[in-house]
Write a protein that holds these residues in place. Structure first.
Motif, PDB file in Angstrom:
ATOM      1  N   LEU A  35      -1.018 -43.135 -21.071  1.00 47.75           N
ATOM      2  CA  LEU A  35      -0.514 -42.286 -21.828  1.00 47.75           C
ATOM      3  C   LEU A  35      -0.639 -42.940 -23.783  1.00 47.75           C
ATOM      4  O   LEU A  35      -0.913 -41.926 -24.213  1.00 47.75           O
ATOM      5  N   GLU A  36      -0.128 -44.128 -23.497  1.00 48.48           N
ATOM      6  CA  GLU A  36      -0.371 -45.184 -25.074  1.00 48.48           C
ATOM      7  C   GLU A  36      -1.505 -45.057 -26.326  1.00 48.48           C
ATOM      8  O   GLU A  36      -1.313 -44.139 -27.247  1.00 48.48           O
ATOM      9  N   THR A  37      -2.175 -44.779 -25.486  1.00 46.90           N
ATOM     10  CA  THR A  37      -3.736 -45.010 -25.710  1.00 46.90           C
ATOM     11  C   THR A  37      -4.569 -43.481 -26.052  1.00 46.90           C
ATOM     12  O   THR A  37      -5.229 -43.019 -25.996  1.00 46.90           O
ATOM     13  N   SER A  38      -3.538 -42.732 -25.216  1.00 47.04           N
ATOM     14  CA  SER A  38      -4.601 -41.090 -25.088  1.00 47.04           C
ATOM     15  C   SER A  38      -3.106 -40.501 -25.924  1.00 47.04           C
ATOM     16  O   SER A  38      -3.206 -39.191 -26.051  1.00 47.04           O
ATOM     17  N   LEU A  39      -2.122 -41.101 -26.444  1.00 45.90           N
ATOM     18  CA  LEU A  39      -1.231 -40.064 -27.293  1.00 45.90           C
ATOM     19  C   LEU A  39      -1.397 -39.742 -28.602  1.00 45.90           C
ATOM     20  O   LEU A  39      -2.545 -40.533 -29.479  1.00 45.90           O
ATOM     21  N   SER A  40      -0.888 -39.055 -29.324  1.00 45.74           N
ATOM     22  CA  SER A  40      -1.805 -37.496 -29.582  1.00 45.74           C
ATOM     23  C   SER A  40      -0.325 -36.853 -30.576  1.00 45.74           C
ATOM     24  O   SER A  40       0.671 -36.618 -29.450  1.00 45.74           O
ATOM     25  N   ALA A  41      -0.358 -36.263 -32.162  1.00 45.34           N
ATOM     26  CA  ALA A  41       0.239 -35.612 -32.391  1.00 45.34           C
ATOM     27  C   ALA A  41       0.543 -34.110 -31.302  1.00 45.34           C
ATOM     28  O   ALA A  41       1.650 -33.673 -31.299  1.00 45.34           O
ATOM     29  N   LYS A  42      -0.117 -33.936 -30.619  1.00 43.10           N
ATOM     30  CA  LYS A  42      -0.291 -33.225 -29.661  1.00 43.10           C
ATOM     31  C   LYS A  42       0.653 -32.782 -28.070  1.00 43.10           C
ATOM     32  O   LYS A  42       1.582 -32.234 -28.126  1.00 43.10           O
ATOM     33  N   ASN A  43       0.489 -34.197 -28.150  1.00 44.31           N
ATOM     34  CA  ASN A  43       1.660 -34.546 -26.509  1.00 44.31           C
ATOM     35  C   ASN A  43       2.559 -34.860 -26.831  1.00 44.31           C
ATOM     36  O   ASN A  43       3.607 -35.500 -25.824  1.00 44.31           O
ATOM     37  N   ALA A  44       2.798 -35.757 -27.870  1.00 42.02           N
ATOM     38  CA  ALA A  44       3.919 -36.635 -28.278  1.00 42.02           C
ATOM     39  C   ALA A  44       5.654 -36.730 -27.866  1.00 42.02           C
ATOM     40  O   ALA A  44       5.832 -37.150 -28.088  1.00 42.02           O
ATOM     41  N   CYS A  45       5.622 -35.599 -28.264  1.00 45.31           N
ATOM     42  CA  CYS A  45       7.183 -34.760 -28.029  1.00 45.31           C
ATOM     43  C   CYS A  45       6.915 -34.432 -27.089  1.00 45.31           C
ATOM     44  O   CYS A  45       8.233 -35.256 -26.988  1.00 45.31           O
ATOM     45  N   VAL A  46       6.466 -34.077 -25.670  1.00 45.66           N
ATOM     46  CA  VAL A  46       6.169 -34.212 -23.673  1.00 45.66           C
ATOM     47  C   VAL A  46       6.685 -35.475 -23.954  1.00 45.66           C
ATOM     48  O   VAL A  46       7.632 -35.676 -23.073  1.00 45.66           O
ATOM     49  N   LEU A  47       5.482 -36.529 -24.034  1.00 43.32           N
ATOM     50  CA  LEU A  47       5.700 -37.926 -24.238  1.00 43.32           C
ATOM     51  C   LEU A  47       6.944 -38.107 -24.275  1.00 43.32           C
ATOM     52  O   LEU A  47       7.214 -39.246 -23.423  1.00 43.32           O
ATOM     53  N   LEU A  48       7.728 -38.189 -25.306  1.00 46.48           N
ATOM     54  CA  LEU A  48       8.549 -38.926 -25.928  1.00 46.48           C
ATOM     55  C   LEU A  48      10.010 -38.236 -24.783  1.00 46.48           C
ATOM     56  O   LEU A  48      10.679 -39.156 -24.154  1.00 46.48           O
TER      57      LEU A  48
ATOM     58  N   ALA B 107      -5.684 -37.417 -17.055  1.00 47.94           N
ATOM     59  CA  ALA B 107      -4.346 -36.538 -18.481  1.00 47.94           C
ATOM     60  C   ALA B 107      -3.617 -35.953 -17.954  1.00 47.94           C
ATOM     61  O   ALA B 107      -2.357 -36.146 -17.672  1.00 47.94           O
ATOM     62  N   ASP B 108      -4.654 -34.466 -16.696  1.00 46.82           N
ATOM     63  CA  ASP B 108      -3.622 -34.140 -16.619  1.00 46.82           C
ATOM     64  C   ASP B 108      -2.478 -34.185 -15.018  1.00 46.82           C
ATOM     65  O   ASP B 108      -1.732 -33.929 -14.528  1.00 46.82           O
ATOM     66  N   THR B 109      -2.504 -35.670 -14.600  1.00 43.24           N
ATOM     67  CA  THR B 109      -1.280 -35.846 -13.147  1.00 43.24           C
ATOM     68  C   THR B 109      -1.029 -37.406 -13.786  1.00 43.24           C
ATOM     69  O   THR B 109      -0.252 -37.792 -12.856  1.00 43.24           O
ATOM     70  N   VAL B 110      -0.999 -37.969 -15.009  1.00 37.09           N
ATOM     71  CA  VAL B 110      -1.088 -39.363 -15.480  1.00 37.09           C
ATOM     72  C   VAL B 110       0.833 -39.122 -15.040  1.00 37.09           C
ATOM     73  O   VAL B 110       1.045 -40.445 -14.539  1.00 37.09           O
ATOM     74  N   LEU B 111       1.236 -38.361 -15.851  1.00 42.54           N
ATOM     75  CA  LEU B 111       2.755 -38.184 -15.887  1.00 42.54           C
ATOM     76  C   LEU B 111       3.285 -38.502 -14.279  1.00 42.54           C
ATOM     77  O   LEU B 111       4.267 -38.705 -13.934  1.00 42.54           O
ATOM     78  N   ALA B 112       2.531 -36.928 -13.699  1.00 41.00           N
ATOM     79  CA  ALA B 112       3.548 -37.143 -11.966  1.00 41.00           C
ATOM     80  C   ALA B 112       2.965 -38.438 -11.371  1.00 41.00           C
ATOM     81  O   ALA B 112       3.964 -38.754 -10.592  1.00 41.00           O
ATOM     82  N   THR B 113       1.298 -39.470 -11.720  1.00 42.14           N
ATOM     83  CA  THR B 113       1.487 -40.317 -11.006  1.00 42.14           C
ATOM     84  C   THR B 113       2.342 -41.478 -11.457  1.00 42.14           C
ATOM     85  O   THR B 113       2.554 -42.627 -10.111  1.00 42.14           O
ATOM     86  N   LEU B 114       3.005 -41.065 -12.535  1.00 41.46           N
ATOM     87  CA  LEU B 114       4.201 -42.389 -13.758  1.00 41.46           C
ATOM     88  C   LEU B 114       5.224 -42.053 -12.295  1.00 41.46           C
ATOM     89  O   LEU B 114       6.351 -43.371 -11.586  1.00 41.46           O
TER      90      LEU B 114
ATOM     91  N   GLU C  52      12.598 -44.531 -18.811  1.00 38.61           N
ATOM     92  CA  GLU C  52      13.312 -45.193 -18.691  1.00 38.61           C
ATOM     93  C   GLU C  52      11.945 -46.355 -19.718  1.00 38.61           C
ATOM     94  O   GLU C  52      11.926 -47.533 -19.106  1.00 38.61           O
ATOM     95  N   GLU C  53      10.860 -45.923 -19.916  1.00 39.13           N
ATOM     96  CA  GLU C  53      10.025 -46.953 -20.806  1.00 39.13           C
ATOM     97  C   GLU C  53      10.409 -46.808 -22.041  1.00 39.13           C
ATOM     98  O   GLU C  53       9.298 -46.753 -22.891  1.00 39.13           O
ATOM     99  N   PRO C  54      10.781 -47.729 -22.891  1.00 38.99           N
ATOM    100  CA  PRO C  54      11.218 -48.191 -24.282  1.00 38.99           C
ATOM    101  C   PRO C  54      10.152 -48.523 -25.173  1.00 38.99           C
ATOM    102  O   PRO C  54      10.591 -47.987 -26.086  1.00 38.99           O
ATOM    103  N   ASP C  55       8.630 -48.615 -25.179  1.00 41.02           N
ATOM    104  CA  ASP C  55       7.416 -49.145 -25.470  1.00 41.02           C
ATOM    105  C   ASP C  55       6.812 -47.611 -25.686  1.00 41.02           C
ATOM    106  O   ASP C  55       6.788 -47.371 -26.891  1.00 41.02           O
ATOM    107  N   LEU C  56       6.568 -46.455 -24.424  1.00 43.40           N
ATOM    108  CA  LEU C  56       6.086 -45.814 -24.966  1.00 43.40           C
ATOM    109  C   LEU C  56       7.255 -44.794 -25.364  1.00 43.40           C
ATOM    110  O   LEU C  56       6.290 -44.018 -26.275  1.00 43.40           O
ATOM    111  N   THR C  57       8.450 -45.096 -25.623  1.00 49.39           N
ATOM    112  CA  THR C  57       9.334 -44.453 -26.824  1.00 49.39           C
ATOM    113  C   THR C  57       8.788 -44.763 -27.594  1.00 49.39           C
ATOM    114  O   THR C  57       8.840 -43.657 -28.614  1.00 49.39           O
ATOM    115  N   GLN C  58       9.115 -46.321 -28.089  1.00 50.18           N
ATOM    116  CA  GLN C  58       8.846 -46.256 -30.061  1.00 50.18           C
ATOM    117  C   GLN C  58       7.633 -45.519 -30.067  1.00 50.18           C
ATOM    118  O   GLN C  58       7.704 -45.548 -31.258  1.00 50.18           O
ATOM    119  N   ARG C  59       6.387 -45.695 -29.222  1.00 44.80           N
ATOM    120  CA  ARG C  59       4.831 -45.171 -29.880  1.00 44.80           C
ATOM    121  C   ARG C  59       5.022 -43.686 -29.785  1.00 44.80           C
ATOM    122  O   ARG C  59       4.550 -43.312 -30.832  1.00 44.80           O
TER     123      ARG C  59
END
Length: 526
Positions: free
Chosen positions: A220-233, A194-201, A240-247
């Motif tokens: 990221l989609e499976t671990s998506l929650s209200a706590k991290n949704a804004c950062v992941l957005l 969880a702490d390195t997945v964004l850097a790995t992406l 440029e990941e439209p599916d993740l943006t929509q989620r």
């Protein structure tokens, strides 16, 4: 009959295939030309054992087997020093050479042998200095393996503009993320945290490793929650990941208050802040939006090394302040919150008060139209309802039902029956669980007017429900009067694009089941 030439060729071929000792014996026996036939025979029989030859027919059309099929991998006697997994663990932190001689023989497949080279200095022909200054890590690599796994590495090492460098600096990638990418390239294994997945992406995108990038997005989609949704957005727009943006938007809309109150909200960039404040379907009170924006402004002042003053908070918010729909707040929220925050000027505060009270409303820079929010959907599981003189009573017992959905939804509350004997007030404790773990609960009161209608009872925050998993919905009602109850229950209900399945719950102690009882409705956002 086979002609002499063909016979001679067969004999020669067979002779060449004989073991070396047999050939030598044949050569020695051929030199003994002066001995008699009988003595020669006697001598041969005493020194050389008779050899029996068998003609073997080879079938060339037989399917070829791979090494792994012929030699299935067996667990070595001393597994502590020979398993690939332990080499991986060892190499994650050290660039160790393989100590065991003939280590190649320990692994039947090329994938396993290749995996031993992961983060290993053995035969390394390039090194990477990864990470920002002060936090670098030197990692070994093998050009051929890297070029096979990434078109960027191929161009770097074998392209027309390839540079023959022994050391390559990569300051914009974190060492842990680069190691995760190398592990995928060398070992065909995806190891995400969880702490390195964004850097790995980021690394997977930079070096065009699409399957690893897709795995990161799925994680990221499976671990998506209200706590991290804004950062992941914010990150999903960058990558440029439209599916993740929509989620992300689905979570932010449905669980807006949780998302806005999270620590991650303060970490977003200004562009993402504006997009959230503009959001028409944001399901939150406007005072919560206002307070979240002030919290973001405070952290932004720290990022810009500005003093924590009201003036600087307004400065970093800029025009985004006017995206907050302050005139749509409840008057109490405005008077006790926004009006006393100090962020608004005296003229703005005065104009907004006039907006609430005056017949002729002043012009405002703030958006004065309330957000639409989300429209809740109701899944009704009974085809009819009824009441009898001796049913349905409540004595602190639990009515419960299990349900599952085929798409991700957010349960906002339950629709409950009311009194069948005139108007009455009920106290309801509602609860939502998954495998015994409480995900949401609330204790509230509602008023029943004596009709057979259902009355909504809400959770404090909508609860995210994953597909294809059964959840338990429970309610304990307290009321003096008899209640309506449902009949002709359905095991499966189609509600819009969502299919809901129901089954009986062992938690139910007051008679509710699939066919009849309480909790007639699930109220959700989808």
């Amino acid at each position: 009959m086979v002609d002499d030439k063909e016979k001679n060729m067969k004999c020669l071929t067979f002779f060449l295939m004989l073991p070396e000792t047999v050939k030598n014996r044949s050569k020695k026996s051929s030199k003994k030309t002066n001995t008699s036939s009988s003595s020669s025979s006697s001598s041969s029989s005493s020194k050389l054992p008779p050899v029996c030859y068998e003609i073997i027919t080879l079938k060339t059309k037989k399917k070829k087997k791979m090494a792994a099929d012929i030699f299935p991998r067996k667990k070595p006697a001393n597994s502590s020093s020979t398993t690939v997994q332990q080499y991986h663990q060892q190499n994650l932190s050290n660039n160790n050479l393989i100590p065991a001689p003939n280590w190649q023989g320990l692994y039947p497949t090329i994938r396993e042998r290749n995996a031993v080279m992961f983060n290993n200095d053995l035969m390394a022909d390039v090194h990477f200095v990864v990470g920002p200054p002060g936090g670098t890590q030197r990692l070994p690599g093998h050009k051929y393996v890297l070029a096979v796994g990434s078109s960027v590495f191929h161009a770097m090492f074998y392209g027309e503009l390839a540079e023959d460098k022994d050391e390559i600096r990569i300051p914009d990638v974190e060492p842990a993320a680069f190691l995760a990418m190398l592990k995928y390239i060398y070992c065909d294994e995806i190891d995400l945290a969880a702490d390195t997945v964004l850097a790995t992406l980021y690394a997977a995108k930079k070096y065009i490793v699409p399957h690893l990038a897709r795995a990161c997005v799925n994680f990221l989609e499976t671990s998506l929650s209200a706590k991290n949704a804004c950062v992941l957005l914010s990150q999903s727009c960058l990558f440029e990941e439209p599916d993740l943006t929509q989620r992300c938007w689905e979570v932010i809309d449905a669980q807006a208050e949780l998302a806005l109150k999270s620590e991650g909200f303060c970490d977003i960039d200004f562009q993402t802040l504006e997009s959230i404040l503009r959001r028409e379907t944001l399901n939150a009170k406007e005072i919560v939006v206002f307070e979240a924006a002030l919290n973001w402004a405070e952290v932004e002042c720290q990022r810009q090394d500005l003093a924590l003053s009201i003036e600087n908070k307004r400065k970093v918010l800029g025009k985004a302040l006017y995206l907050i729909r302050i005139p749509t707040m409840a008057l109490d929220d405005f008077a006790n919150g926004a009006a006393q925050s100090g962020v608004l000027t005296l003229n703005e505060t005065n104009d907004i008060f006039l907006w609430y009270t005056a017949a002729k409303k002043p012009e405002l820079q703030f958006v004065s139209k309330a957000r639409k929010g989300l429209v809740p959907q109701r899944c009704h599981r009974f085809q009819s309802c009824a009441y009898r003189s001796n049913q349905w009573r409540y004595r602190g017992r639990c009515d419960s039902i299990q349900f599952a959905v085929d798409k991700r939804v957010f349960i906002a509350g339950f629709g409950l029956y009311g009194s069948s004997c005139g108007s009455a007030e009920y106290s309801a404790k509602i609860e939502l669980k998954r495998q015994g773990v409480v995900l949401g609960q609330n204790l509230s009161k509602y008023f029943s007017d004596g009709s057979s209608n259902t009355f909504p009872v809400w959770f404090e925050y909508p609860v995210q429900i994953e597909p294809d998993t059964f959840y338990t919905a429970s309610v304990i009602l307290d009321g003096n009067e008899l209640s309506y109850f449902g009949q002709e229950g359905m095991t499966e209900v189609q509600c819009g694009k969502v299919t809901v399945q129901f089954q009986c719950s062992s938690d139910s102690t007051n008679g509710t089941g699939v066919q009849g009882g309480q909790i007639p409705e699930l109220i959700f956002y989808a």
